[in-house]
Structure formats: C-alpha cells, structure tokens
Scaffold this motif. Structure first.
Motif, short mmCIF file in Angstrom:
data_model
loop_
_atom_site.label_atom_id
_atom_site.label_comp_id
_atom_site.label_asym_id
_atom_site.label_seq_id
_atom_site.Cartn_x
_atom_site.Cartn_y
_atom_site.Cartn_z
N ASP A 125 39.83 -3.63 28.29
CA ASP A 125 38.47 -3.58 27.74
C ASP A 125 37.51 -4.45 28.55
O ASP A 125 36.35 -4.09 28.77
N TRP A 128 36.55 -2.58 31.51
CA TRP A 128 35.60 -1.51 31.20
C TRP A 128 34.18 -2.07 31.09
O TRP A 128 33.24 -1.50 31.64
N LEU A 189 30.43 4.56 23.29
CA LEU A 189 31.68 4.76 24.00
C LEU A 189 32.36 6.04 23.52
O LEU A 189 32.23 6.42 22.37
N ASN A 191 36.06 8.67 23.90
CA ASN A 191 37.45 8.88 24.33
C ASN A 191 38.26 7.58 24.43
O ASN A 191 39.13 7.43 25.29
N ARG A 193 37.46 4.71 25.49
CA ARG A 193 37.11 3.79 26.57
C ARG A 193 36.42 2.55 26.00
O ARG A 193 35.52 2.64 25.19
N GLY A 194 36.88 1.38 26.45
CA GLY A 194 36.29 0.13 26.00
C GLY A 194 36.78 -0.36 24.65
O GLY A 194 36.36 -1.41 24.18
#
Length: 263
Positions: A125, A128, A189, A191, A193-194
């Motif tokens: 994370d 990201w 955000l 899918n 991500r993060g």
C-alpha cells in the motif's frame, strides 16, 4: 519517556516484562490455572482502553471526517494516511520478527494466524500511494517504543505477545471491511489497489475469523497471574496506540474540524 533494558517507562508507569506481580482485583492465587476464558477476559478487561484507541481524534478524522475536500483535501488526507500506514508497518514488522522464536503450541497458533501477517501488504500500500518516492517507513517515538516492547516481551515473557496480537485484531482486522470501503471511496481506488492491508478479512469472513481467534485464545493455558498480565498488557497496547495517534494528530492540524461523515 525513556526505556532501559527490560523495563518500559511510560507516563510515570514503570513496567517490566520480568515483573510477575501485577496488581489485580482478583484474590485467586496467581500460580493456579486460570478458570475464565481468555477471550472473554480480554474483551471485558480492555473495553475502556480499546474504545479510547478506536475513538482517537486522529482516526476519527481520518476515517470518518468529511472526504469532500477537493483535490487538495484528498492530498492532505493521503499524506496523513500514509503516515498512519508507516506506523502500522513498524508494529507489524516487530510482531512478525518474533515468530521464528516461538515454540509450537497454542500460543504460536494465536500469533501465527495468517491474517496477522500484514507487513508485506502495508509495504504494498505504501508503494501504491508513494511509488518511487517511498522511503523507509518513518516511525514516531511512541511507535518505536511499541516495537521495542513487543521484542522485549518475546524474550522475557512470550505469553504477553497475545495481548499485542489481540490489540491488532481488534483495531485493524475487525475494522478492515469497513475501512477498506472508506479508503477506496476516499481516494477513488479500484480493484483492491492501495487497500491490500485490509484484504486479510472480508465482510463475509469476519464472523468466522472472530470465532477462530476466540477458539485459539481459549486454547492457551495460563496461570491466573499470567492471564492477569495478558489483560494488563493488552490495555497497555491499546494505550500505546492512542499515544501514537495523538502524536500523529499533532502533525495533522488540517484534520481538525473537518466534520461530516464518511458514511
């Protein structure tokens, strides 16, 4: 605040992992086996400290304040959210660092829950949010002391590690499904991500995880004195988290007074 070998000095309170005579309202001899379920003991014995940690000004503003601050507001929140992730990484890294030294048994079964291994997801994370600008996670003074405490008790009184594992479950894993939604919506955000840190437990899996944690806690055989120590250590773990949030809040004046609700 200062530390010496084997002892933690915190707000005028001196605690040692070697100290086996912690104050308790119980009159039962400390050497006898504990007769109360450890999971229930932790839940009932940490209520106030747990609520104070959960309701800190920093976390309330970060997760439940208004997210409608435009691009600049989003940037400000992201900066402070990253600082929050950095503190968590240091704590989880400390917890994972002591796992190899644990003997197989009920204690290890609690601490080796796969859901508690979050250091790598925190780094994901941070990558990201920060990309190539990510540096070694910064730890504030209270975070460094927290990590030191975890490593100290791993050597001197390993049963106290249960307290730190329980605190992380209550603060991070039990809240993961909701916070994942808040963070994804706040920073747009998609899918996953993060939000890798929060993917350990989904909303659909939360009750099953809580039941598994309770079962493993209650498998641990402790004396009455050791059970009392674990509850006190858990209160300390929640208190440390509150102090960490207070320290982060002092560096986040922008989060004050944002009002509103994230949902």
């Amino acid at each position: 605040m200062s530390t010496v070998l084997g002892t933690l000095r915190w707000g005028g309170l001196e605690r040692s992992a070697r100290d086996r005579r912690l104050p308790s309202a119980s009159t039962a001899p400390s050497g006898l086996p504990s007769t109360q379920r450890l999971s229930l003991r932790l839940e009932e014995g940490t209520g106030m400290a747990r609520r104070q940690a959960e309701q800190s000004t920093f976390l309330e503003a970060l997760f439940h304040g208004s997210w409608n601050g435009g691009v600049y507001g989003q940037f400000v929140r992201a900066r402070h959210y990253v600082n929050h992730l950095r503190q968590l990484h240091v704590v989880y890294e400390a917890l994972e660092s002591v796992l190899p030294g644990l003997k197989d048994g009920p204690l290890a079964r609690v601490l080796r829950l796969p859901e508690l291994r979050r250091a790598s997801t925190l780094l994901a994370d941070l990558d990201w949010f920060c990309g190539d600008t990510r540096t070694k996670p910064f730890a504030c003074a209270d975070t460094r002391l927290h990590a030191e405490r975890i490593r100290e008790v791993a050597v001197e009184a390993p049963h106290l590690l249960i307290a730190h594992a329980y605190a992380r479950c209550a603060q991070d894993l039990f809240t993961a499904p909701r916070r994942s939604e808040l963070i994804a919506r706040a920073f747009e955000l998609e899918n996953g991500r993060g939000t890798a840190f929060y993917n350990a437990v989904s909303a659909a899996e939360l009750l099953a995880f809580q039941a598994r944690l309770v079962a493993r806690l209650d498998e641990v055989q402790l004396t009455e004195g050791e059970a009392q120590e674990v509850v006190q250590e858990a209160r300390l773990a929640f208190r440390i988290q509150t102090l960490i949030c207070d320290e982060l809040a002092r560096d986040a004046p922008e989060l004050d007074g944002l009002g509103g609700s994230a949902g």
